[in-house]
Design a protein around this motif. Sequence first.
Motif, mmCIF file in Angstrom:
data_model
loop_
_atom_site.group_PDB
_atom_site.id
_atom_site.type_symbol
_atom_site.label_atom_id
_atom_site.label_comp_id
_atom_site.label_asym_id
_atom_site.label_seq_id
_atom_site.Cartn_x
_atom_site.Cartn_y
_atom_site.Cartn_z
ATOM 1 N N GLY A 74 34.539 36.334 33.364
ATOM 2 C CA GLY A 74 33.860 35.044 33.462
ATOM 3 C C GLY A 74 34.280 34.253 34.685
ATOM 4 O O GLY A 74 33.475 33.571 35.325
ATOM 5 N N LYS A 75 35.554 34.343 35.033
ATOM 6 C CA LYS A 75 36.103 33.598 36.170
ATOM 7 C C LYS A 75 35.664 34.204 37.505
ATOM 8 O O LYS A 75 35.431 33.494 38.470
ATOM 9 C CB LYS A 75 37.626 33.616 36.066
ATOM 10 N N ASN A 76 35.555 35.523 37.548
ATOM 11 C CA ASN A 76 35.203 36.240 38.778
ATOM 12 C C ASN A 76 33.829 36.875 38.614
ATOM 13 O O ASN A 76 33.705 38.071 38.471
ATOM 14 C CB ASN A 76 36.242 37.322 39.079
ATOM 15 N N ASN A 77 32.822 36.029 38.617
ATOM 16 C CA ASN A 77 31.495 36.538 38.296
ATOM 17 C C ASN A 77 30.753 37.122 39.487
ATOM 18 O O ASN A 77 29.551 37.278 39.438
ATOM 19 C CB ASN A 77 30.658 35.463 37.611
ATOM 20 N N LYS A 78 31.467 37.453 40.549
ATOM 21 C CA LYS A 78 30.825 38.187 41.635
ATOM 22 C C LYS A 78 30.435 39.557 41.093
ATOM 23 O O LYS A 78 31.155 40.135 40.287
ATOM 24 C CB LYS A 78 31.775 38.326 42.817
ATOM 25 N N GLU A 79 29.341 40.058 41.532
ATOM 26 C CA GLU A 79 28.778 41.285 40.959
ATOM 27 C C GLU A 79 29.769 42.438 40.910
ATOM 28 O O GLU A 79 29.888 43.121 39.894
ATOM 29 C CB GLU A 79 27.535 41.711 41.744
ATOM 30 N N PHE A 80 30.528 42.649 41.982
ATOM 31 C CA PHE A 80 31.474 43.769 42.038
ATOM 32 C C PHE A 80 32.484 43.697 40.902
ATOM 33 O O PHE A 80 32.697 44.653 40.178
ATOM 34 C CB PHE A 80 32.180 43.772 43.395
ATOM 35 N N TYR A 81 33.119 42.555 40.740
ATOM 36 C CA TYR A 81 34.134 42.403 39.698
ATOM 37 C C TYR A 81 33.505 42.387 38.312
ATOM 38 O O TYR A 81 33.969 43.033 37.397
ATOM 39 C CB TYR A 81 34.931 41.111 39.903
ATOM 40 N N PHE A 82 32.439 41.604 38.182
ATOM 41 C CA PHE A 82 31.832 41.435 36.872
ATOM 42 C C PHE A 82 31.350 42.768 36.300
ATOM 43 O O PHE A 82 31.592 43.065 35.135
ATOM 44 C CB PHE A 82 30.669 40.445 36.947
ATOM 45 N N ASN A 83 30.673 43.576 37.114
ATOM 46 C CA ASN A 83 30.150 44.858 36.623
ATOM 47 C C ASN A 83 31.259 45.758 36.103
ATOM 48 O O ASN A 83 31.129 46.375 35.047
ATOM 49 C CB ASN A 83 29.366 45.579 37.714
ATOM 50 N N HIS A 84 32.361 45.841 36.839
ATOM 51 C CA HIS A 84 33.450 46.716 36.419
ATOM 52 C C HIS A 84 34.186 46.159 35.207
ATOM 53 O O HIS A 84 34.491 46.896 34.262
ATOM 54 C CB HIS A 84 34.416 46.947 37.581
ATOM 55 N N LEU A 85 34.458 44.882 35.211
ATOM 56 C CA LEU A 85 35.151 44.280 34.071
ATOM 57 C C LEU A 85 34.274 44.312 32.823
ATOM 58 O O LEU A 85 34.749 44.571 31.718
ATOM 59 C CB LEU A 85 35.579 42.851 34.398
ATOM 60 N N TYR A 86 32.975 44.077 32.999
ATOM 61 C CA TYR A 86 32.061 44.104 31.861
ATOM 62 C C TYR A 86 31.968 45.513 31.265
ATOM 63 O O TYR A 86 31.952 45.678 30.049
ATOM 64 C CB TYR A 86 30.674 43.606 32.284
ATOM 65 N N ALA A 87 31.933 46.524 32.107
ATOM 66 C CA ALA A 87 31.883 47.905 31.609
ATOM 67 C C ALA A 87 33.153 48.235 30.810
ATOM 68 O O ALA A 87 33.083 48.899 29.777
ATOM 69 C CB ALA A 87 31.710 48.883 32.762
ATOM 70 N N ILE A 88 34.296 47.764 31.294
ATOM 71 C CA ILE A 88 35.549 47.985 30.568
ATOM 72 C C ILE A 88 35.491 47.269 29.226
ATOM 73 O O ILE A 88 35.851 47.840 28.189
ATOM 74 C CB ILE A 88 36.751 47.482 31.406
ATOM 75 N N LEU A 89 35.039 46.040 29.226
ATOM 76 C CA LEU A 89 34.957 45.270 27.984
ATOM 77 C C LEU A 89 34.019 45.920 26.975
ATOM 78 O O LEU A 89 34.311 45.961 25.779
ATOM 79 C CB LEU A 89 34.483 43.843 28.286
ATOM 80 N N LYS A 90 32.902 46.423 27.473
ATOM 81 C CA LYS A 90 31.939 47.089 26.597
ATOM 82 C C LYS A 90 32.571 48.291 25.900
ATOM 83 O O LYS A 90 32.359 48.520 24.713
ATOM 84 C CB LYS A 90 30.727 47.523 27.417
ATOM 85 N N SER A 91 33.379 49.029 26.627
ATOM 86 C CA SER A 91 33.975 50.226 26.049
ATOM 87 C C SER A 91 35.104 49.898 25.086
ATOM 88 O O SER A 91 35.367 50.645 24.157
ATOM 89 C CB SER A 91 34.482 51.146 27.156
ATOM 90 N N LEU A 92 35.795 48.788 25.307
ATOM 91 C CA LEU A 92 36.952 48.448 24.472
ATOM 92 C C LEU A 92 36.620 47.544 23.292
ATOM 93 O O LEU A 92 37.448 47.370 22.407
ATOM 94 C CB LEU A 92 38.021 47.745 25.315
#
Length: 160
Positions: A74-92
């Motif tokens: 949420g804090k780093n919502n630039k596409e590069f960070y958000f996409n990778h962090l969101y994918a990790i969150l989805k899996s966990l």
Amino acid sequence: MAAAKKPVYKPLDCDDMERSIQLCNGIEYLIDEFQREINCKDSNQLYKHEYQSQLLKIADNLEELIHRLTYLAGKNNKEFYFNHLYAILKSLSCAPNALIITAYYLDPKHDFKRLVNRNMFEFELSQIVKKIQFIKPVLHSLSVGRKEGIRSISHSFSKF
């Protein structure tokens, strides 16, 4: 003389990222410790508070990791960070559920016991470990701001 590699992106070298990496290492250690303790035990020998407590501690660490990564996404919502962090969150996001449910069944106070399917439970534990082992290098790469070490994470997590 070779020049030092410069970060491609601004590094996420904050306390939350550092703690997330520490949590990944801790979760791996706790799962390994739990598996060694229950090794060669029958399902009906697992009804102890210590096993229940260990599973809940692993689940707590997973929940803290999810919480910290949600904050970082949420804090780093630039596409590069958000996409990778969101994918990790989805899996966990569902990983703690198997631990919490199993801990409930291992409560020795219950009158009616339910045997734990060891094969299925060990499969769930191995899936959590695989996810953690996969995301650690991704978190390290994000923390230093480099693309190397980051695979096509959204496609890779689809196999989990």
